[in-house]
Scaffold this motif. Structure first.
Motif, PDB file in Angstrom:
ATOM      1  N   CYS A   8       5.880 -28.088  -4.856  1.00 18.80           N
ATOM      2  CA  CYS A   8       7.091 -28.925  -4.914  1.00 18.80           C
ATOM      3  C   CYS A   8       6.728 -30.170  -5.611  1.00 18.80           C
ATOM      4  N   SER A   9       5.834 -30.810  -5.110  1.00 18.22           N
ATOM      5  CA  SER A   9       5.834 -32.331  -5.597  1.00 18.22           C
ATOM      6  C   SER A   9       5.083 -32.106  -6.947  1.00 18.22           C
ATOM      7  N   ALA A  10       4.233 -31.475  -7.361  1.00 22.24           N
ATOM      8  CA  ALA A  10       3.717 -31.113  -8.575  1.00 22.24           C
ATOM      9  C   ALA A  10       4.756 -30.870  -9.498  1.00 22.24           C
ATOM     10  N   PHE A  11       5.502 -30.048  -9.057  1.00 22.94           N
ATOM     11  CA  PHE A  11       6.833 -29.656  -9.963  1.00 22.94           C
ATOM     12  C   PHE A  11       7.591 -30.598 -10.359  1.00 22.94           C
TER      13      PHE A  11
ATOM     14  N   LYS B  76       1.433 -25.784   3.275  1.00 19.26           N
ATOM     15  CA  LYS B  76       0.799 -26.883   2.561  1.00 19.26           C
ATOM     16  C   LYS B  76       0.858 -26.543   0.847  1.00 19.26           C
ATOM     17  N   VAL B  77       0.791 -25.354   0.315  1.00 21.34           N
ATOM     18  CA  VAL B  77       0.888 -25.094  -0.829  1.00 21.34           C
ATOM     19  C   VAL B  77       2.328 -25.277  -1.376  1.00 21.34           C
TER      20      VAL B  77
ATOM     21  N   LEU C 213       6.473 -22.336  -9.769  1.00 22.34           N
ATOM     22  CA  LEU C 213       7.668 -22.024  -9.213  1.00 22.34           C
ATOM     23  C   LEU C 213       7.264 -20.949  -8.113  1.00 22.34           C
ATOM     24  N   LYS C 214       6.224 -19.907  -8.545  1.00 20.02           N
ATOM     25  CA  LYS C 214       5.991 -19.005  -7.447  1.00 20.02           C
ATOM     26  C   LYS C 214       5.133 -19.693  -6.345  1.00 20.02           C
ATOM     27  N   LYS C 215       4.371 -20.792  -6.605  1.00 20.47           N
ATOM     28  CA  LYS C 215       3.680 -21.525  -5.402  1.00 20.47           C
ATOM     29  C   LYS C 215       4.682 -22.207  -4.633  1.00 20.47           C
ATOM     30  N   ILE C 216       5.956 -22.605  -5.366  1.00 18.97           N
ATOM     31  CA  ILE C 216       7.000 -23.378  -4.383  1.00 18.97           C
ATOM     32  C   ILE C 216       7.317 -22.274  -3.428  1.00 18.97           C
TER      33      ILE C 216
END
Length: 501
Positions: free
Chosen positions: A352-355, A346-347, A337-340
């Protein structure tokens, strides 16, 4: 040289003249194998790869010589030659003889594939790998691939509990580091597993260029890194845990290397073998997943983004065992969620895709955290440029599919619906950006059931209008753009399904 290219074109269709002289053709190929011209070597490799598919029985007597040649050319200083050679490993992996002929060479082959998965300096320039914060830079229209309607398979009662997404997305559709191996490589008919993913793939695999002559095609084209990752993936599905005695020492060195590019490629290796080596890796996964979650905070954006993808490949292992779930689900969810909301596009995309993959695997296990999840996804609406908004719609739609009616709470609806309705009002009826939004709303309408009632009338009216406009625009010489009609009907279906409950 042109004659060599021309002859290669006769291989796949099994031209009678060539097939009846195949031994002579092979003899000449072998004579050219070490030619000083890299184009010649490239087409020699291409011919051998084609022959694996159409006449492998003629290659078997020469297989030891061919494998040793391909091992050498997979390390060629010319990446185009190395790429053609690397296609051989993809193609041979589909053949019944693969295990027998490659087993003696795995100790040489696997290190070569791992080494080839490292970014080149040119890759990093094209991918803007040294730019940490770029979220403020608007996406260019040419960087966003055309989007077409993709019907969503609805999940409700089962909520994907028996779904195995380790093979669907990068299934993770998108590997934002130019890693997706979902693309079908030129000259290869091999079925691939990664993202293969892919996939997507998103692929899903768009990347911005460096603004200095490169373009999105350079960042997404089939290349040596992708081909090597795909080859490692399919070979891990052939040899399973038998490759781990060779790979684990290599992985250990790569993952803890001081050079970030080697570390990043080690994380890609770990993602590539997630499906094939899952059983053999199980004793090591607690430490590896813990390490990967820490890597989500690496200072290099390309390391953070590939880590998102690799973790998504292990999401099934994390959520489908109570011990692992208790230890890793909340930390992984919190970090993703932090990386979203990362400052690097790109991150953002990779997270978002991984989540979305984690949502599919965890399903109702996400329910206790819905408020935090929705707050993050809604915040992302204010941060994201056009390209990543498409990924965000998918993550929201997947969340609705995964948690179902648990989303039907007034506070959740008040969080989620305003930004979606704002976008709904901004987009014209002929804007293809409507597709992902309407697909997202279709999942939400089904999940919210009667909670969607306040939005039913305008949504219903616009969907009917889209269908009507599509029909009116069609004529004897003008085929209708059916995508607009299909996506509208799909939303009406979701609306009806939700209200019917």
């Amino acid at each position: 040289m042109p004659s060599r290219i021309c002859v290669n074109e006769f291989i796949t269709p099994r031209a009678t003249a060539l097939m009846s002289n195949i031994d002579l053709f092979l003899e000449n190929l072998f004579q050219l194998a070490n030619d000083t011209d890299s184009d010649v070597r490239k087409h020699v490799c291409r011919a051998l790869v084609m022959l694996v598919e159409v006449r492998i029985e003629r290659l078997i007597p020469h297989m030891q010589q061919i494998i040793e040649y391909m091992l050498l050319t997979s390390q060629d200083s010319d990446d185009a030659v190395a790429l053609e050679a690397c296609e051989f490993w993809l193609m041979i992996a589909d053949q019944p003889i693969c295990r027998d002929v490659l087993q003696p060479y795995l100790d040489k082959l696997l290190p070569i594939l791992c080494k080839n998965m490292k970014y080149s300096e040119i890759d990093i320039i094209i991918l803007q790998g040294d730019i940490d914060e770029d979220e403020h830079i608007p996406d260019r229209i040419e960087d966003i691939r055309p989007r077409f309607h993709r019907p969503r398979t609805r999940q409700h009662t089962q909520n994907l509990l028996d779904h195995n997404s380790s093979n669907d997305q990068l299934s993770n559709t998108t590997d934002t580091n130019n890693n997706s191996t979902t693309a079908t490589p030129p000259n290869s008919q091999s079925d691939q597993h990664l993202l293969l993913d892919d996939d997507e793939d998103i692929d899903d695999d768009d990347d911005d260029d460096d603004g200095s002559g490169g373009n999105v095609d350079q960042a997404t084209e089939w290349n040596l890194r992708k081909c090597s990752a795909a080859a490692l993936d399919v070979l891990s599905n052939v040899f399973r845990e038998n490759i781990l005695p060779i790979l684990l020492p290599i992985l250990r060195e790569m993952l803890f290397h001081t050079n970030w590019q080697i570390k990043e490629s080690g994380i890609l290796v770990l993602g590539a073998i997630a499906e094939g080596c899952s059983y053999g890796l199980a004793p090591h996964l607690p430490d590896l997943v813990d390490y990967l979650i820490k890597c989500l905070n690496d200072k290099k954006p390309l390391v953070r983004s590939i880590t998102c993808w690799t973790l998504s490949r292990y999401s099934s292992w994390i959520v489908h065992n109570e011990v692992q779930q208790n230890r890793f689900l909340v930390p992984l969810m919190s970090e993703l969620l932090k990386k979203i909301l990362d400052a690097n596009k790109k991150v953002q995309e990779a997270a978002c895709s991984a989540f979305a993959t984690l949502e599919e695997e965890a399903c109702i296990q996400m329910v206790p955290y819905l408020k935090q999840i929705l707050e993050t996804l809604v915040h992302a609406f204010r941060k994201y440029q056009a390209k990543n908004l498409l990924i965000l719609y998918d993550a929201i739609g997947t969340l609705a599919d995964s948690v179902g009616s648990h989303l039907n709470r007034p506070d959740y609806i008040q969080l989620l619906m305003p930004p979606l309705i704002e976008r709904w009002n901004l987009l014209r009826n002929d804007d293809k950006d409507l597709f992902p939004l309407l697909e997202c709303l279709s999942s939400i309408a089904t999940a919210l059931q009667t909670g969607f009632l306040p939005y039913c009338e305008p949504v219903f009216g616009r969907c009917i209008l889209l269908v009507q406009q599509t029909l009116e625009a069609s004529g004897p010489d003008t085929p209708p753009d059916k995508d607009f009609m299909i996506v509208a009907l799909d939303l009406l279906s979701g609306l009806t399904e939700g209200l019917g409950k």
